[in-house]
Design a protein around this motif. Structure first.
Motif, PDB file in Angstrom:
ATOM      1  N   ASP A  92       0.821  -1.219   0.000  1.00 40.68           N
ATOM      2  CA  ASP A  92       0.000   0.000   0.000  1.00 40.68           C
ATOM      3  C   ASP A  92       0.853   1.266   0.000  1.00 40.68           C
ATOM      4  O   ASP A  92       0.324   2.365  -0.211  1.00 40.68           O
ATOM      5  N   ALA A  93       2.144   1.147   0.264  1.00 36.14           N
ATOM      6  CA  ALA A  93       2.993   2.333   0.456  1.00 36.14           C
ATOM      7  C   ALA A  93       2.948   3.281  -0.740  1.00 36.14           C
ATOM      8  O   ALA A  93       2.873   4.508  -0.560  1.00 36.14           O
ATOM      9  N   GLY A  94       2.975   2.757  -1.934  1.00 33.84           N
ATOM     10  CA  GLY A  94       2.918   3.604  -3.117  1.00 33.84           C
ATOM     11  C   GLY A  94       1.615   4.368  -3.231  1.00 33.84           C
ATOM     12  O   GLY A  94       1.597   5.554  -3.584  1.00 33.84           O
ATOM     13  N   GLU A  95       0.505   3.699  -2.931  1.00 31.81           N
ATOM     14  CA  GLU A  95      -0.792   4.365  -2.973  1.00 31.81           C
ATOM     15  C   GLU A  95      -0.912   5.417  -1.867  1.00 31.81           C
ATOM     16  O   GLU A  95      -1.484   6.480  -2.080  1.00 31.81           O
ATOM     17  N   ILE A  96      -0.394   5.107  -0.683  1.00 29.35           N
ATOM     18  CA  ILE A  96      -0.423   6.083   0.407  1.00 29.35           C
ATOM     19  C   ILE A  96       0.352   7.331  -0.012  1.00 29.35           C
ATOM     20  O   ILE A  96      -0.122   8.461   0.173  1.00 29.35           O
ATOM     21  N   ALA A  97       1.533   7.152  -0.589  1.00 26.78           N
ATOM     22  CA  ALA A  97       2.341   8.288  -1.048  1.00 26.78           C
ATOM     23  C   ALA A  97       1.604   9.079  -2.129  1.00 26.78           C
ATOM     24  O   ALA A  97       1.590  10.313  -2.114  1.00 26.78           O
ATOM     25  N   ARG A  98       0.985   8.379  -3.062  1.00 26.85           N
ATOM     26  CA  ARG A  98       0.253   9.064  -4.132  1.00 26.85           C
ATOM     27  C   ARG A  98      -0.907   9.872  -3.561  1.00 26.85           C
ATOM     28  O   ARG A  98      -1.125  11.030  -3.929  1.00 26.85           O
ATOM     29  N   ILE A  99      -1.648   9.266  -2.630  1.00 27.27           N
ATOM     30  CA  ILE A  99      -2.779   9.957  -2.011  1.00 27.27           C
ATOM     31  C   ILE A  99      -2.289  11.177  -1.219  1.00 27.27           C
ATOM     32  O   ILE A  99      -2.888  12.252  -1.298  1.00 27.27           O
ATOM     33  N   GLN A 100      -1.207  11.003  -0.468  1.00 28.42           N
ATOM     34  CA  GLN A 100      -0.678  12.121   0.305  1.00 28.42           C
ATOM     35  C   GLN A 100      -0.317  13.284  -0.614  1.00 28.42           C
ATOM     36  O   GLN A 100      -0.720  14.422  -0.384  1.00 28.42           O
ATOM     37  N   LEU A 101       0.419  12.999  -1.656  1.00 23.92           N
ATOM     38  CA  LEU A 101       0.864  14.057  -2.555  1.00 23.92           C
ATOM     39  C   LEU A 101      -0.318  14.683  -3.299  1.00 23.92           C
ATOM     40  O   LEU A 101      -0.422  15.913  -3.388  1.00 23.92           O
ATOM     41  N   ALA A 102      -1.225  13.873  -3.811  1.00 23.93           N
ATOM     42  CA  ALA A 102      -2.391  14.404  -4.528  1.00 23.93           C
ATOM     43  C   ALA A 102      -3.249  15.262  -3.603  1.00 23.93           C
ATOM     44  O   ALA A 102      -3.714  16.343  -3.998  1.00 23.93           O
ATOM     45  N   THR A 103      -3.441  14.815  -2.380  1.00 23.38           N
ATOM     46  CA  THR A 103      -4.266  15.555  -1.432  1.00 23.38           C
ATOM     47  C   THR A 103      -3.595  16.865  -1.047  1.00 23.38           C
ATOM     48  O   THR A 103      -4.249  17.913  -0.996  1.00 23.38           O
ATOM     49  N   TRP A 104      -2.305  16.812  -0.754  1.00 27.89           N
ATOM     50  CA  TRP A 104      -1.593  18.055  -0.421  1.00 27.89           C
ATOM     51  C   TRP A 104      -1.690  19.057  -1.566  1.00 27.89           C
ATOM     52  O   TRP A 104      -1.880  20.247  -1.344  1.00 27.89           O
ATOM     53  N   ARG A 105      -1.519  18.574  -2.785  1.00 28.31           N
ATOM     54  CA  ARG A 105      -1.524  19.491  -3.933  1.00 28.31           C
ATOM     55  C   ARG A 105      -2.897  20.109  -4.176  1.00 28.31           C
ATOM     56  O   ARG A 105      -2.996  21.191  -4.745  1.00 28.31           O
ATOM     57  N   VAL A 106      -3.954  19.444  -3.745  1.00 33.13           N
ATOM     58  CA  VAL A 106      -5.295  20.013  -3.869  1.00 33.13           C
ATOM     59  C   VAL A 106      -5.657  20.805  -2.616  1.00 33.13           C
ATOM     60  O   VAL A 106      -5.981  21.985  -2.679  1.00 33.13           O
ATOM     61  N   ALA A 107      -5.585  20.168  -1.463  1.00 31.23           N
ATOM     62  CA  ALA A 107      -6.071  20.782  -0.224  1.00 31.23           C
ATOM     63  C   ALA A 107      -5.173  21.899   0.294  1.00 31.23           C
ATOM     64  O   ALA A 107      -5.651  22.829   0.933  1.00 31.23           O
ATOM     65  N   TYR A 108      -3.875  21.801   0.031  1.00 30.19           N
ATOM     66  CA  TYR A 108      -2.942  22.774   0.611  1.00 30.19           C
ATOM     67  C   TYR A 108      -2.317  23.688  -0.429  1.00 30.19           C
ATOM     68  O   TYR A 108      -1.331  24.364  -0.153  1.00 30.19           O
ATOM     69  N   ARG A 109      -2.907  23.767  -1.613  1.00 34.53           N
ATOM     70  CA  ARG A 109      -2.307  24.581  -2.676  1.00 34.53           C
ATOM     71  C   ARG A 109      -2.292  26.059  -2.337  1.00 34.53           C
ATOM     72  O   ARG A 109      -1.487  26.802  -2.891  1.00 34.53           O
ATOM     73  N   ARG A 110      -3.153  26.490  -1.428  1.00 31.21           N
ATOM     74  CA  ARG A 110      -3.146  27.891  -1.011  1.00 31.21           C
ATOM     75  C   ARG A 110      -2.485  28.067   0.356  1.00 31.21           C
ATOM     76  O   ARG A 110      -2.424  29.176   0.872  1.00 31.21           O
ATOM     77  N   VAL A 111      -2.007  26.967   0.929  1.00 31.44           N
ATOM     78  CA  VAL A 111      -1.362  27.009   2.238  1.00 31.44           C
ATOM     79  C   VAL A 111       0.147  26.904   2.099  1.00 31.44           C
ATOM     80  O   VAL A 111       0.897  27.647   2.723  1.00 31.44           O
ATOM     81  N   LEU A 112       0.595  25.952   1.290  1.00 34.07           N
ATOM     82  CA  LEU A 112       2.021  25.700   1.101  1.00 34.07           C
ATOM     83  C   LEU A 112       2.482  26.278  -0.230  1.00 34.07           C
ATOM     84  O   LEU A 112       1.713  26.299  -1.192  1.00 34.07           O
ATOM     85  N   PRO A 113       3.731  26.724  -0.316  1.00 33.28           N
ATOM     86  CA  PRO A 113       4.236  27.267  -1.581  1.00 33.28           C
ATOM     87  C   PRO A 113       4.158  26.230  -2.707  1.00 33.28           C
ATOM     88  O   PRO A 113       4.484  25.054  -2.511  1.00 33.28           O
TER      89      PRO A 113
END
Length: 190
Positions: free
Chosen positions: A13-34
């Motif tokens: 599952d590690a690859g999917e967890i990493a993909r989900i983390q990155l995809a979620t950060w890029r959507v949810a935190y696009r206005r929070v993180l540079p």
């Protein structure tokens, strides 16, 4: 018909967890993180870190769970990992800048990550991850839990407060590429 459930993460599952983390950060935190910080995160590196977390946790009370959505399609069952939660005993990563680690925090669980990929949101996966985590925390002898949330992350704060969590007064700021990003800590009694 779709069925959702939570299970312990497996090494594959590690690859999917990493993909989900990155995809979620890029959507949810696009206005929070540079943006350039989000663009430079290496998914393969994240996958290695998650594989370590799953296969070699620091203690038996460190856990990674995944949310799964299962669909029956043309007499076949397809499963999709759609979210994850990682937690363990309260440690230095759960401290605010002005706090010391004290013995009374030994029975406190700390959420390090809890994310559901946005396209799978609003289907109960976050609630199932949280409920499964709480069951495990209680079984591990924890009597309360904490979780950090970005001040600007209204969705996470709303989700946790609707589940009975509340700010505990602790705040900190993460230094991300010389940008201080404020966070607040929420807590709950189990």
């Amino acid at each position: 018909m779709a069925v959702g459930f939570v299970r312990p993460a497996r090494p594959d599952d590690a690859g999917e967890i990493a993909r989900i983390q990155l995809a979620t950060w890029r959507v949810a935190y696009r206005r929070v993180l540079p943006k350039h910080v989000l663009d430079e995160i290496d998914e393969a590196f994240l996958a290695l870190r998650w594989a370590d977390a799953v296969t070699a946790p620091p203690t038996a009370r460190h856990r990674v769970l995944v949310a799964v959505e299962q669909n029956a399609v043309e007499q076949a069952v397809q499963e999709y990992v759609v979210g994850f939660a990682a937690s363990g005993p309260f440690d230095d990563g759960a401290l605010a800048a002005d706090e010391d680690h004290t013995p009374e925090r030994e029975n406190v669980a700390a959420v390090t990550d809890m994310l559901v990929e946005p396209r799978w949101g609003r289907r109960g996966h976050g609630s199932r991850l949280l409920a499964a985590s709480v069951d495990l925390w209680r079984g591990d002898g924890f009597d309360s839990a904490v979780c950090w949330a970005f001040d600007a992350d209204a969705a996470t704060r709303k989700f946790l407060t609707s589940a009975g969590w509340a700010p505990d007064g602790a705040t900190r700021a993460l230094d991300v590429d010389d940008l201080l990003i404020p966070q607040l800590r929420l807590h709950t009694t189990l």
